[in-house]
Design a protein around this motif. Structure first.
Motif, PDB file in Angstrom:
ATOM      1  N   SER A  12       0.846  -1.192   0.000  1.00 45.97           N
ATOM      2  CA  SER A  12       0.000   0.000   0.000  1.00 45.97           C
ATOM      3  C   SER A  12       0.879   1.239   0.000  1.00 45.97           C
ATOM      4  O   SER A  12       2.100   1.162   0.191  1.00 45.97           O
ATOM      5  CB  SER A  12      -0.881   0.011   1.251  1.00 45.97           C
ATOM      6  OG  SER A  12      -0.081   0.193   2.416  1.00 45.97           O
ATOM      7  N   ARG A  13       0.250   2.387  -0.193  1.00 44.89           N
ATOM      8  CA  ARG A  13       1.025   3.635  -0.159  1.00 44.89           C
ATOM      9  C   ARG A  13       1.712   3.810   1.192  1.00 44.89           C
ATOM     10  O   ARG A  13       2.863   4.271   1.254  1.00 44.89           O
ATOM     11  CB  ARG A  13       0.087   4.811  -0.450  1.00 44.89           C
ATOM     12  CG  ARG A  13       0.772   6.180  -0.498  1.00 44.89           C
ATOM     13  CD  ARG A  13       1.583   6.368  -1.770  1.00 44.89           C
ATOM     14  NE  ARG A  13       0.758   6.271  -2.953  1.00 44.89           N
ATOM     15  CZ  ARG A  13       0.031   7.280  -3.462  1.00 44.89           C
ATOM     16  NH1 ARG A  13       0.016   8.450  -2.862  1.00 44.89           N
ATOM     17  NH2 ARG A  13      -0.667   7.101  -4.568  1.00 44.89           N
ATOM     18  N   LEU A  14       1.028   3.461   2.275  1.00 43.94           N
ATOM     19  CA  LEU A  14       1.644   3.600   3.598  1.00 43.94           C
ATOM     20  C   LEU A  14       2.917   2.765   3.708  1.00 43.94           C
ATOM     21  O   LEU A  14       3.923   3.221   4.260  1.00 43.94           O
ATOM     22  CB  LEU A  14       0.652   3.167   4.683  1.00 43.94           C
ATOM     23  CG  LEU A  14      -0.469   4.153   5.028  1.00 43.94           C
ATOM     24  CD1 LEU A  14      -1.536   3.463   5.858  1.00 43.94           C
ATOM     25  CD2 LEU A  14       0.072   5.363   5.755  1.00 43.94           C
ATOM     26  N   ILE A  15       2.892   1.557   3.185  1.00 43.59           N
ATOM     27  CA  ILE A  15       4.080   0.698   3.210  1.00 43.59           C
ATOM     28  C   ILE A  15       5.145   1.241   2.273  1.00 43.59           C
ATOM     29  O   ILE A  15       6.337   1.287   2.617  1.00 43.59           O
ATOM     30  CB  ILE A  15       3.715  -0.751   2.833  1.00 43.59           C
ATOM     31  CG1 ILE A  15       2.831  -1.381   3.906  1.00 43.59           C
ATOM     32  CG2 ILE A  15       4.971  -1.591   2.612  1.00 43.59           C
ATOM     33  CD1 ILE A  15       3.517  -1.600   5.229  1.00 43.59           C
ATOM     34  N   ARG A  16       4.738   1.656   1.073  1.00 43.14           N
ATOM     35  CA  ARG A  16       5.733   2.173   0.111  1.00 43.14           C
ATOM     36  C   ARG A  16       6.391   3.464   0.596  1.00 43.14           C
ATOM     37  O   ARG A  16       7.497   3.787   0.169  1.00 43.14           O
ATOM     38  CB  ARG A  16       5.080   2.400  -1.259  1.00 43.14           C
ATOM     39  CG  ARG A  16       4.574   1.131  -1.916  1.00 43.14           C
ATOM     40  CD  ARG A  16       4.330   1.313  -3.399  1.00 43.14           C
ATOM     41  NE  ARG A  16       3.317   2.302  -3.715  1.00 43.14           N
ATOM     42  CZ  ARG A  16       2.005   2.080  -3.743  1.00 43.14           C
ATOM     43  NH1 ARG A  16       1.537   0.876  -3.435  1.00 43.14           N
ATOM     44  NH2 ARG A  16       1.157   3.037  -4.076  1.00 43.14           N
ATOM     45  N   ASN A  17       5.727   4.174   1.485  1.00 46.25           N
ATOM     46  CA  ASN A  17       6.327   5.392   2.027  1.00 46.25           C
ATOM     47  C   ASN A  17       7.514   5.101   2.932  1.00 46.25           C
ATOM     48  O   ASN A  17       8.302   6.003   3.235  1.00 46.25           O
ATOM     49  CB  ASN A  17       5.279   6.197   2.805  1.00 46.25           C
ATOM     50  CG  ASN A  17       4.287   6.901   1.895  1.00 46.25           C
ATOM     51  OD1 ASN A  17       4.519   7.059   0.703  1.00 46.25           O
ATOM     52  ND2 ASN A  17       3.167   7.324   2.457  1.00 46.25           N
ATOM     53  N   ARG A  18       7.661   3.841   3.382  1.00 48.34           N
ATOM     54  CA  ARG A  18       8.799   3.457   4.210  1.00 48.34           C
ATOM     55  C   ARG A  18       9.615   2.317   3.600  1.00 48.34           C
ATOM     56  O   ARG A  18      10.839   2.276   3.758  1.00 48.34           O
ATOM     57  CB  ARG A  18       8.316   3.000   5.602  1.00 48.34           C
ATOM     58  CG  ARG A  18       7.768   4.076   6.490  1.00 48.34           C
ATOM     59  CD  ARG A  18       8.827   4.946   7.098  1.00 48.34           C
ATOM     60  NE  ARG A  18       9.717   4.210   8.002  1.00 48.34           N
ATOM     61  CZ  ARG A  18      10.751   4.755   8.631  1.00 48.34           C
ATOM     62  NH1 ARG A  18      11.028   6.032   8.466  1.00 48.34           N
ATOM     63  NH2 ARG A  18      11.524   4.040   9.432  1.00 48.34           N
ATOM     64  N   GLY A  19       8.932   1.384   2.917  1.00 47.02           N
ATOM     65  CA  GLY A  19       9.615   0.211   2.383  1.00 47.02           C
ATOM     66  C   GLY A  19      10.663   0.557   1.347  1.00 47.02           C
ATOM     67  O   GLY A  19      10.557   1.558   0.632  1.00 47.02           O
ATOM     68  N   THR A  20      11.684  -0.288   1.235  1.00 43.40           N
ATOM     69  CA  THR A  20      12.822  -0.027   0.349  1.00 43.40           C
ATOM     70  C   THR A  20      13.161  -1.245  -0.501  1.00 43.40           C
ATOM     71  O   THR A  20      12.817  -2.386  -0.154  1.00 43.40           O
ATOM     72  CB  THR A  20      14.069   0.347   1.172  1.00 43.40           C
ATOM     73  OG1 THR A  20      14.469  -0.798   1.948  1.00 43.40           O
ATOM     74  CG2 THR A  20      13.794   1.518   2.103  1.00 43.40           C
ATOM     75  N   ILE A  21      13.854  -1.002  -1.599  1.00 40.33           N
ATOM     76  CA  ILE A  21      14.350  -2.104  -2.424  1.00 40.33           C
ATOM     77  C   ILE A  21      15.382  -2.920  -1.655  1.00 40.33           C
ATOM     78  O   ILE A  21      15.391  -4.153  -1.708  1.00 40.33           O
ATOM     79  CB  ILE A  21      14.938  -1.571  -3.740  1.00 40.33           C
ATOM     80  CG1 ILE A  21      13.803  -1.186  -4.703  1.00 40.33           C
ATOM     81  CG2 ILE A  21      15.851  -2.614  -4.397  1.00 40.33           C
ATOM     82  CD1 ILE A  21      14.276  -0.643  -6.036  1.00 40.33           C
ATOM     83  N   GLY A  22      16.252  -2.235  -0.923  1.00 38.67           N
ATOM     84  CA  GLY A  22      17.270  -2.953  -0.155  1.00 38.67           C
ATOM     85  C   GLY A  22      16.654  -3.900   0.843  1.00 38.67           C
ATOM     86  O   GLY A  22      17.116  -5.036   1.019  1.00 38.67           O
ATOM     87  N   GLY A  23      15.579  -3.473   1.507  1.00 36.71           N
ATOM     88  CA  GLY A  23      14.903  -4.345   2.453  1.00 36.71           C
ATOM     89  C   GLY A  23      14.241  -5.518   1.775  1.00 36.71           C
ATOM     90  O   GLY A  23      14.288  -6.651   2.270  1.00 36.71           O
ATOM     91  N   ASN A  24      13.630  -5.272   0.605  1.00 41.73           N
ATOM     92  CA  ASN A  24      12.964  -6.342  -0.129  1.00 41.73           C
ATOM     93  C   ASN A  24      13.958  -7.407  -0.581  1.00 41.73           C
ATOM     94  O   ASN A  24      13.663  -8.601  -0.536  1.00 41.73           O
ATOM     95  CB  ASN A  24      12.242  -5.750  -1.330  1.00 41.73           C
ATOM     96  CG  ASN A  24      10.937  -6.444  -1.662  1.00 41.73           C
ATOM     97  OD1 ASN A  24      10.557  -6.547  -2.821  1.00 41.73           O
ATOM     98  ND2 ASN A  24      10.232  -6.945  -0.666  1.00 41.73           N
ATOM     99  N   LEU A  25      15.149  -6.973  -0.998  1.00 44.32           N
ATOM    100  CA  LEU A  25      16.187  -7.931  -1.396  1.00 44.32           C
ATOM    101  C   LEU A  25      16.861  -8.554  -0.177  1.00 44.32           C
ATOM    102  O   LEU A  25      17.213  -9.735  -0.187  1.00 44.32           O
ATOM    103  CB  LEU A  25      17.230  -7.246  -2.273  1.00 44.32           C
ATOM    104  CG  LEU A  25      16.762  -6.666  -3.608  1.00 44.32           C
ATOM    105  CD1 LEU A  25      17.926  -6.015  -4.341  1.00 44.32           C
ATOM    106  CD2 LEU A  25      16.122  -7.747  -4.470  1.00 44.32           C
ATOM    107  N   GLY A  26      17.043  -7.748   0.863  1.00 45.76           N
ATOM    108  CA  GLY A  26      17.767  -8.220   2.031  1.00 45.76           C
ATOM    109  C   GLY A  26      17.055  -9.333   2.770  1.00 45.76           C
ATOM    110  O   GLY A  26      17.703 -10.231   3.310  1.00 45.76           O
ATOM    111  N   THR A  27      15.730  -9.312   2.791  1.00 45.58           N
ATOM    112  CA  THR A  27      15.001 -10.384   3.469  1.00 45.58           C
ATOM    113  C   THR A  27      15.094 -11.697   2.705  1.00 45.58           C
ATOM    114  O   THR A  27      14.949 -12.773   3.283  1.00 45.58           O
ATOM    115  CB  THR A  27      13.517 -10.026   3.640  1.00 45.58           C
ATOM    116  OG1 THR A  27      12.910  -9.869   2.351  1.00 45.58           O
ATOM    117  CG2 THR A  27      13.348  -8.741   4.436  1.00 45.58           C
ATOM    118  N   GLY A  28      15.324 -11.611   1.391  1.00 49.66           N
ATOM    119  CA  GLY A  28      15.454 -12.819   0.577  1.00 49.66           C
ATOM    120  C   GLY A  28      14.155 -13.567   0.387  1.00 49.66           C
ATOM    121  O   GLY A  28      14.163 -14.740   0.005  1.00 49.66           O
TER     122      GLY A  28
END
Length: 489
Positions: A301-317
């Motif tokens: 959601s927009r609320l998540i995208r306002n904080r979420g990052t590509i690095g985090g998405n890749l880092g969690t695997g």
């Protein structure tokens, strides 16, 4: 620890020894600001939304709604937030609150403070303009079912749920909003810079939260204490804290490092900082990477995208992350940084097993690099139970070059069909050098349907996942055929 504090609704509030894992929501409610609620504790309902003062590329401020249930409160040290209590009072309602009341947009009221903060963020958004009658008659692209005549983007509320009021009166309230008055304090605040990040070191009951002053300091800390947990947007770790009670001994915040927040476009590549929030990436790219432009609205959601990052998405695997399939199709490379220097890794070689990668314990993801020129034909297909704000069962990203009626290059990224995100190598080979016609597509679709090792779980069966793979390429082909007919017409 009196020097560690957050500006809340214009007042400085010391954190006063709150445990290192405390979320902003728990801290706010403990401080008597009970407007923000815990609905899901996972960032899916928006009842906990508050507004955070964030910097704009021009050096001013934007009011950005975020999920307070996911943000570590120590990450807000020196920062400025506004809760629903700070927007208005019963005897002097904020325009957003007033319109919600007039439209009957609240019943039990549990979700209302979150809606108020998300709506207020859109109310103050720079560039939100009313659509004139002339523009509407000319079918202005923002005058549609998801944008109001006042320019209000309903996607601003995509992370907020209401179980009793229904959404029509909430939408009516949003579409009835005018523009902020010039003497509105929150509007005036936007002209000044957002608070700068503040170096932070807090130790409470043996647990530590550290925000190093520089990237070099972060890398040295990671070298000396490789078990440290790195946090940027905290949209993943926040869930671990809330649902599984995860209390890491050392949390290191990295979202403020400028080296991790850059977005640089050259003739040869696009470099995106690993800690740049997805909403900012979407805004700054402005649709120039069509595959990512298709992905972003479908990412949580927009609320998540306002904080979420590509690095985090890749880092969690995670094998069901949304960005890895798209980045795989774009041929992205990952820049890994440590105290000893940097190295680049092809994303297709980055994931090694379920939630594991080639990244060493002393490394962090600094950026991803997307080579240019981009493929001509791209598509991101996410199969989920809901159109928005859902986890994918299957995600497929295509990037093809078609010249003279034949496929000259192909990259296909897959998610949700194996222990890791992966490239559909066999399907790519079945396409390259072949004519772009239905016979080729049908043959390659059979290959695509057999890629990966899909499993059955509560989101989808293995058979369903294989079937979705089998039909994805046909869907892309039908779209390109339709587009070519429209162009020729």
């Amino acid at each position: 620890m009196d020097d560690i504090a957050v500006n809340v609704n214009g007042n400085r509030r010391p954190l006063a020894g709150a445990p290192a894992h405390t979320t902003a929501l728990d801290w706010l409610r403990g401080a008597g600001l009970s407007g923000a609620k815990e609905g899901c504790a996972e960032g899916e309902c928006g009842a906990c939304a508050v507004m955070l003062a964030t910097p704009t590329p021009e050096g001013s401020t934007a009011w950005t709604p975020v999920n307070s249930c996911l943000v570590p409160v120590y990450a807000l040290n020196g920062q400025e937030i506004v809760t629903s209590e700070g927007l208005g009072r019963p005897d002097a309602l904020h325009p957003v609150q007033e319109k919600l009341a007039e439209a009957g947009g609240s019943q039990c009221g549990y979700c209302t403070p979150g809606f108020v903060c998300s709506m207020a963020g859109e109310y103050y958004r720079d560039g939100r303009e009313a659509v004139t009658e002339t523009a509407a008659a000319e079918e202005c692209p923002v005058h549609d079912a998801e944008h109001g005549p006042n320019g209000f983007d309903l996607h601003a509320l995509s992370g907020n749920l209401c179980r009793c009021t229904g959404y029509r009166p909430i939408r009516d309230a949003a579409y009835a909003l005018g523009s902020p008055e010039s003497d509105d304090p929150l509007q005036q605040r936007l002209a000044d810079p957002a608070p700068a990040p503040v170096a932070t070191a807090a130790t409470v009951d043996g647990s530590r939260f550290v925000r190093p002053a520089s990237l070099d300091e972060t890398l040295r800390l990671l070298r000396d204490e490789p078990d440290a947990l790195l946090v940027a947007g905290s949209t993943d770790w926040g869930v671990e804290v809330n649902i599984r009670g995860s209390h890491a001994p050392l949390v290191v915040a990295i979202e403020h490092h400028e080296e991790l927040r850059a977005l640089v476009v050259t003739d040869d590549e696009i470099e995106i900082g690993a800690a740049l929030p997805l909403s900012e990436i979407e805004s700054r790219l402005g649709g120039t990477v069509p595959l990512l432009a298709q992905l972003f609205p479908q990412f949580a959601s927009r609320l998540i995208r306002n904080r979420g990052t590509i690095g985090g998405n890749l880092g969690t695997g995670s094998p069901i992350g949304d960005t890895p399939p798209a980045l795989l199709a774009l041929g992205a490379r990952v820049v890994l940084a440590s105290a000893d220097g940097e190295r680049e890794v092809d994303l297709a070689e980055y994931f090694t097993a379920y939630r594991q990668s080639v990244r060493r314990a002393d490394e962090l993801i600094r950026a991803v690099r997307i080579p240019r020129p981009l493929a001509e034909v791209t598509s991101f297909q996410k199969i989920a139970k809901r159109r928005f704000d859902d986890i994918s069962s299957v995600a497929v990203a295509f990037a093809l070059d078609i010249e003279g009626g034949s496929v000259t290059a192909a990259k296909i990224g897959l998610g949700g069909v194996a222990a890791t995100p992966l490239r559909a190598r066999a399907t790519e080979e079945a396409l390259i050098g072949q004519p772009w016609n239905v016979a080729t597509v049908r043959a390659a679709s059979e290959v695509l349907g057999s890629e990966g090792t899909p499993m059955s779980d509560h989101r989808a069966s293995s058979e369903y996942r294989a079937l979705m793979l089998n039909t994805a390429l046909l869907k892309l082909y039908s779209t390109t055929v339709l587009e070519s007919k429209e162009v020729s017409a």
